[in-house]
Scaffold this motif. Structure first.
Motif, PDB file in Angstrom:
ATOM      1  N   LEU A 190       0.813  -1.207   0.000  1.00  0.00           N
ATOM      2  CA  LEU A 190       0.000   0.000   0.000  1.00  0.00           C
ATOM      3  C   LEU A 190       0.851   1.264   0.000  1.00  0.00           C
ATOM      4  O   LEU A 190       0.519   2.246  -0.675  1.00  0.00           O
ATOM      5  CB  LEU A 190      -0.954   0.000   1.201  1.00  0.00           C
ATOM      6  CG  LEU A 190      -2.150  -0.946   1.120  1.00  0.00           C
ATOM      7  CD1 LEU A 190      -3.019  -0.817   2.368  1.00  0.00           C
ATOM      8  CD2 LEU A 190      -2.991  -0.674  -0.123  1.00  0.00           C
ATOM      9  N   VAL A 191       1.935   1.259   0.773  1.00  0.00           N
ATOM     10  CA  VAL A 191       2.823   2.430   0.790  1.00  0.00           C
ATOM     11  C   VAL A 191       3.364   2.689  -0.608  1.00  0.00           C
ATOM     12  O   VAL A 191       3.336   3.821  -1.119  1.00  0.00           O
ATOM     13  CB  VAL A 191       3.972   2.229   1.800  1.00  0.00           C
ATOM     14  CG1 VAL A 191       5.052   3.290   1.601  1.00  0.00           C
ATOM     15  CG2 VAL A 191       3.447   2.290   3.223  1.00  0.00           C
ATOM     16  N   ALA A 192       3.854   1.636  -1.268  1.00  0.00           N
ATOM     17  CA  ALA A 192       4.396   1.794  -2.620  1.00  0.00           C
ATOM     18  C   ALA A 192       3.310   2.225  -3.602  1.00  0.00           C
ATOM     19  O   ALA A 192       3.549   3.061  -4.485  1.00  0.00           O
ATOM     20  CB  ALA A 192       5.047   0.491  -3.075  1.00  0.00           C
ATOM     21  N   TYR A 193       2.120   1.668  -3.467  1.00  0.00           N
ATOM     22  CA  TYR A 193       1.019   2.012  -4.372  1.00  0.00           C
ATOM     23  C   TYR A 193       0.654   3.491  -4.260  1.00  0.00           C
ATOM     24  O   TYR A 193       0.506   4.186  -5.272  1.00  0.00           O
ATOM     25  CB  TYR A 193      -0.199   1.146  -4.067  1.00  0.00           C
ATOM     26  CG  TYR A 193      -1.420   1.485  -4.893  1.00  0.00           C
ATOM     27  CD1 TYR A 193      -1.556   1.006  -6.192  1.00  0.00           C
ATOM     28  CD2 TYR A 193      -2.434   2.292  -4.382  1.00  0.00           C
ATOM     29  CE1 TYR A 193      -2.673   1.317  -6.963  1.00  0.00           C
ATOM     30  CE2 TYR A 193      -3.547   2.616  -5.141  1.00  0.00           C
ATOM     31  CZ  TYR A 193      -3.664   2.127  -6.429  1.00  0.00           C
ATOM     32  OH  TYR A 193      -4.759   2.464  -7.187  1.00  0.00           O
ATOM     33  N   VAL A 194       0.509   3.985  -3.039  1.00  0.00           N
ATOM     34  CA  VAL A 194       0.129   5.382  -2.844  1.00  0.00           C
ATOM     35  C   VAL A 194       1.242   6.308  -3.333  1.00  0.00           C
ATOM     36  O   VAL A 194       0.975   7.350  -3.940  1.00  0.00           O
ATOM     37  CB  VAL A 194      -0.212   5.656  -1.362  1.00  0.00           C
ATOM     38  CG1 VAL A 194      -0.531   7.131  -1.153  1.00  0.00           C
ATOM     39  CG2 VAL A 194      -1.396   4.799  -0.920  1.00  0.00           C
ATOM     40  N   LEU A 195       2.497   5.941  -3.090  1.00  0.00           N
ATOM     41  CA  LEU A 195       3.602   6.741  -3.616  1.00  0.00           C
ATOM     42  C   LEU A 195       3.574   6.760  -5.143  1.00  0.00           C
ATOM     43  O   LEU A 195       3.860   7.788  -5.767  1.00  0.00           O
ATOM     44  CB  LEU A 195       4.937   6.199  -3.112  1.00  0.00           C
ATOM     45  CG  LEU A 195       5.209   6.368  -1.603  1.00  0.00           C
ATOM     46  CD1 LEU A 195       6.544   5.735  -1.232  1.00  0.00           C
ATOM     47  CD2 LEU A 195       5.193   7.838  -1.197  1.00  0.00           C
ATOM     48  N   GLY A 196       3.228   5.625  -5.742  1.00  0.00           N
ATOM     49  CA  GLY A 196       3.092   5.584  -7.190  1.00  0.00           C
ATOM     50  C   GLY A 196       1.983   6.490  -7.699  1.00  0.00           C
ATOM     51  O   GLY A 196       2.105   7.088  -8.774  1.00  0.00           O
ATOM     52  N   ARG A 197       0.923   6.614  -6.915  1.00  0.00           N
ATOM     53  CA  ARG A 197      -0.177   7.525  -7.300  1.00  0.00           C
ATOM     54  C   ARG A 197       0.274   8.977  -7.289  1.00  0.00           C
ATOM     55  O   ARG A 197      -0.337   9.834  -7.924  1.00  0.00           O
ATOM     56  CB  ARG A 197      -1.361   7.349  -6.339  1.00  0.00           C
ATOM     57  CG  ARG A 197      -2.081   6.036  -6.475  1.00  0.00           C
ATOM     58  CD  ARG A 197      -3.002   5.997  -7.687  1.00  0.00           C
ATOM     59  NE  ARG A 197      -4.286   6.638  -7.410  1.00  0.00           N
ATOM     60  CZ  ARG A 197      -4.677   7.789  -7.894  1.00  0.00           C
ATOM     61  NH1 ARG A 197      -3.876   8.480  -8.691  1.00  0.00           N
ATOM     62  NH2 ARG A 197      -5.870   8.283  -7.607  1.00  0.00           N
ATOM     63  N   CYS A 198       1.359   9.265  -6.560  1.00  0.00           N
ATOM     64  CA  CYS A 198       1.867  10.635  -6.457  1.00  0.00           C
ATOM     65  C   CYS A 198       2.998  10.920  -7.441  1.00  0.00           C
ATOM     66  O   CYS A 198       3.503  12.047  -7.493  1.00  0.00           O
ATOM     67  CB  CYS A 198       2.377  10.902  -5.035  1.00  0.00           C
ATOM     68  SG  CYS A 198       1.154  10.692  -3.733  1.00  0.00           S
ATOM     69  N   ALA A 199       3.415   9.912  -8.204  1.00  0.00           N
ATOM     70  CA  ALA A 199       4.576  10.065  -9.084  1.00  0.00           C
ATOM     71  C   ALA A 199       4.252  10.957 -10.273  1.00  0.00           C
ATOM     72  O   ALA A 199       3.144  10.953 -10.802  1.00  0.00           O
ATOM     73  CB  ALA A 199       5.052   8.702  -9.563  1.00  0.00           C
ATOM     74  N   THR A 200       5.249  11.711 -10.697  1.00  0.00           N
ATOM     75  CA  THR A 200       5.143  12.612 -11.845  1.00  0.00           C
ATOM     76  C   THR A 200       6.105  12.140 -12.938  1.00  0.00           C
ATOM     77  O   THR A 200       6.939  11.267 -12.703  1.00  0.00           O
ATOM     78  CB  THR A 200       5.515  14.044 -11.431  1.00  0.00           C
ATOM     79  OG1 THR A 200       6.896  14.054 -11.014  1.00  0.00           O
ATOM     80  CG2 THR A 200       4.634  14.529 -10.286  1.00  0.00           C
ATOM     81  N   PRO A 201       6.019  12.719 -14.145  1.00  0.00           N
ATOM     82  CA  PRO A 201       6.985  12.357 -15.192  1.00  0.00           C
ATOM     83  C   PRO A 201       8.438  12.512 -14.757  1.00  0.00           C
ATOM     84  O   PRO A 201       9.300  11.742 -15.175  1.00  0.00           O
ATOM     85  CB  PRO A 201       6.628  13.318 -16.334  1.00  0.00           C
ATOM     86  CG  PRO A 201       5.162  13.555 -16.161  1.00  0.00           C
ATOM     87  CD  PRO A 201       4.944  13.595 -14.678  1.00  0.00           C
ATOM     88  N   ARG A 202       8.722  13.500 -13.919  1.00  0.00           N
ATOM     89  CA  ARG A 202      10.090  13.676 -13.435  1.00  0.00           C
ATOM     90  C   ARG A 202      10.538  12.470 -12.611  1.00  0.00           C
ATOM     91  O   ARG A 202      11.682  12.015 -12.725  1.00  0.00           O
ATOM     92  CB  ARG A 202      10.188  14.945 -12.588  1.00  0.00           C
ATOM     93  CG  ARG A 202      11.584  15.227 -12.047  1.00  0.00           C
ATOM     94  CD  ARG A 202      11.596  16.491 -11.217  1.00  0.00           C
ATOM     95  NE  ARG A 202      11.201  17.645 -12.007  1.00  0.00           N
ATOM     96  CZ  ARG A 202      11.042  18.876 -11.496  1.00  0.00           C
ATOM     97  NH1 ARG A 202      11.221  19.072 -10.199  1.00  0.00           N
ATOM     98  NH2 ARG A 202      10.697  19.886 -12.273  1.00  0.00           N
TER      99      ARG A 202
END
Length: 448
Positions: A145-157
């Motif tokens: 879940l931690v990785a998933y939510v961080l992935g939801r916050c990822a940008t092209p950079r």
């Protein structure tokens, strides 16, 4: 503008120094709790960093995931956490605080709800006593879940940062392979895991960098190939480096994923000017995969390689009749309470492992983003995240979620969901303007 930027940097540095000095001071006054206090202040520093620089914090998290072995455990409240979780939790807290303070709206989709629903079903199984021990829930909450939510916050950079990080890991793997420099051999040995040992295939040591397993290492590199296309310079050279890193893993799953990912990148992402270039890259990567796999199956160690593949089929036939729709198929035996189903303890397949552990419905809910990515690729509406995740399917079919790769899989799932949302937003805007709806989300790149 320049003065404002300088003042912001100065304030961040002063805040960081104040936190560190305060932690050292309190630790000196209460030495019996010094380590805990220092850890708490370190978490505050990371959270503050993520609050002010979310992209940089996410890239830092990816560095931690990539270079610190998964089995380097930190205990927080009696719960053993891998490095990605120890660092990821304060990063997540800082990013969440930033979004709340700026009143940013976060859209929750049915795809997010599928992950949440699966997590609740797993928690229910654990509370009901079907899952022996807290390890299952720990992985779900603090890794997936931690990785998933961080992935939801990822940008092209952040995606470009991942490509650069993995190119460095690929270079690391090549050095390992040709010079035998394995940094983490005998790193924190334990009776509960053997990831510190270096694996061999056909009598040759396989590269794995800090991932503890050649398959996890190779799969993580393959995932970076579509993101490398975002790089404004040397994208193809980076992808060639990634291909070389995957090759020295000597792992069939990542090699098949390499061929698939290169093909999908060429078919879905590359525009007309780049299609010839990426076709050649696909032929190089696919040819390397074919030569290595053919050599493994035809050499003196072919029985060893074939036996590894046959074991996966045996696992499927041994457990398929034990699968349940909503409940776990596991039983726990031995003094350590080892999870077993149909006499099998090790299952080398993510869908099968999830279905055995948590039931078929829960497994499907957890894999919804993978299915969405596959559908988007087939319909040629995919962006880089969908191509990266769909390209992992060969590895997912022949490997359970292991070491750092499992966090990166859920990180990619989160990016796919964000990509779907952004794609729909772009399409809606295009429809309102009366312009043509794009086939896929545009790829920011100086090459396009």
């Amino acid at each position: 503008m320049h003065d404002r930027k300088v003042r912001g940097i100065a304030l961040n540095l002063c805040a960081g120094v104040a936190l560190v000095v305060g932690a050292l001071g309190v630790g000196a006054l209460a030495p019996e709790h010094g380590a805990t206090i220092l850890a708490a202040f370190a978490a505050l520093v990371v959270a503050a960093f993520a609050y002010s620089k979310p992209d940089a914090a996410l890239i830092s998290w990816l560095v931690v995931v990539a270079v610190v072995p998964f089995w380097t455990t930190t205990y927080v409240g009696g719960i053993g956490l891998p490095p990605g979780s120890t660092f990821g939790l304060p990063v997540l807290a800082g990013i969440a605080a930033a979004k709340v303070s700026k009143l940013e709206r976060t859209r929750v989709t049915w795809m997010d709800l599928s992950i949440i629903g699966a997590s609740l079903l797993i928690a229910y199984l654990w509370i009901g006593g079907q899952l022996n021990g807290f390890a299952f829930v720990r992985d779900v909450v603090f890794v997936w879940l931690v990785a998933y939510v961080l992935g939801r916050c990822a940008t092209p950079r952040v995606m470009s940062g991942y490509a650069i990080i993995m190119s460095a890991v690929a270079a690391w793997g090549l050095i390992e392979f040709f010079f035998g420099m394995h940094l983490f051999i005998d790193w924190l040995p334990s009776a509960n895991q053997t990831f510190y040992l270096i694996q061999e295939r056909a009598g040759v040591a396989r590269s794995e960098a800090a991932f503890g397993h050649a398959i996890a290492y190779g799969a993580a590199l393959v995932m970076a190939i579509p993101f490398a296309q975002r790089l404004p310079r040397h994208a193809v050279l980076v992808q060639l480096l990634l291909v070389g890193g995957v090759a020295v893993s000597l792992s069939r799953g990542p090699l098949l994923a390499l061929a698939l990912t290169l093909t999908l990148t060429t078919w879905v992402l590359a525009d007309s000017r780049l299609r010839v270039r990426y076709t050649l890259l696909t032929l190089i990567g696919g040819g390397a995969a074919y030569v290595i796999v053919t050599d493994l199956y035809s050499g003196v160690y072919s029985d060893e390689v074939a036996g590894s593949g046959n074991a996966r089929l045996d696992q499927y036939f041994a457990v398929r009749d034990h699968l349940n729709w909503l409940t776990s198929s596991l039983s726990f035996s031995g003094p350590d309470g080892a999870p077993v189903v149909g006499g099998i303890q090790i299952i080398d397949s993510t869908p099968l492992r999830l279905a055995v552990n948590f039931g078929i419905i829960t497994a499907l809910l957890l894999l919804i983003p993978v299915l969405i990515a596959m559908f988007r690729v087939l319909s040629r509406k995919a962006g880089t995240a969908s191509v990266a995740l769909a390209g992992q399917i060969p590895v997912l079919l022949v490997t359970s979620l292991i070491t750092q790769w499992q966090a990166l899989i859920f990180f990619a799932m989160g990016m796919v969901v964000t990509e779907v949302i952004n794609g729909k937003a772009l399409n809606s805007t295009a429809d309102q303007d009366g312009s043509l709806t794009p086939l896929r989300a545009p790829i920011p790149s100086a090459r396009r």
